[in-house]
Design an enzyme around this catalytic site. Sequence first.
Site, PDB file in Angstrom:
ATOM      1  N   CYS A  69       0.840  -1.202   0.000  1.00  0.00           N
ATOM      2  CA  CYS A  69       0.000   0.000   0.000  1.00  0.00           C
ATOM      3  C   CYS A  69       0.877   1.254   0.000  1.00  0.00           C
ATOM      4  O   CYS A  69       1.567   1.528   0.986  1.00  0.00           O
ATOM      5  CB  CYS A  69      -0.920  -0.063   1.225  1.00  0.00           C
ATOM      6  SG  CYS A  69      -1.589   1.500   1.790  1.00  0.00           S
ATOM      7  N   CYS A  72       0.237   3.834   2.717  1.00  0.00           N
ATOM      8  CA  CYS A  72       0.700   3.315   4.022  1.00  0.00           C
ATOM      9  C   CYS A  72       2.193   3.571   4.188  1.00  0.00           C
ATOM     10  O   CYS A  72       2.643   4.018   5.245  1.00  0.00           O
ATOM     11  CB  CYS A  72       0.452   1.804   4.126  1.00  0.00           C
ATOM     12  SG  CYS A  72      -1.272   1.326   4.045  1.00  0.00           S
TER      13      CYS A  72
END
Length: 144
Positions: A69, A72
């Site tokens: 991600c 993230c």
Amino acid sequence: MADPLHLVCPHCDAVNRVPGARLTQGPACGKCHRPLFDGHPVALDEARFERHIARSDVPVLVDFWAPWCGPCRMMAPAFEAAAARLEPNARLAKVNTEEAQGLAMRHGIRSIPTLAVFRGGRELARQAGAMDTAQLVRWMQPYL
Ligand code: ZN
């Protein structure tokens, strides 16, 4: 004087009882003697997550993330910096949802990053999407 707080050691998972007045004095773990707060988020797998969430008397801010991600990974330094700002009044933890899939499912994590605040085993708040350090610190204020 305030009642002792239960703090879970980020290194050995021992539950420590620390007088509230000593919280800001760099308390060390009674078992492994390492600092109970070292300015870094603690990475939790499923078993450790349950213990830290259930046994910690300070709120636990959890970053549900995954290695693939992008947002993230971009938020990781901000989360790290937020740990330095919010400790010892909160514990910051990271859960890799790729490794802890059952945990993510049980908590209904549908998008990542998702940030959630727990205290006494209960979820108090949740927000999907990345935040910067200032936003994280501000978001935590009501729960400190
Ligand atoms: Zn310890």
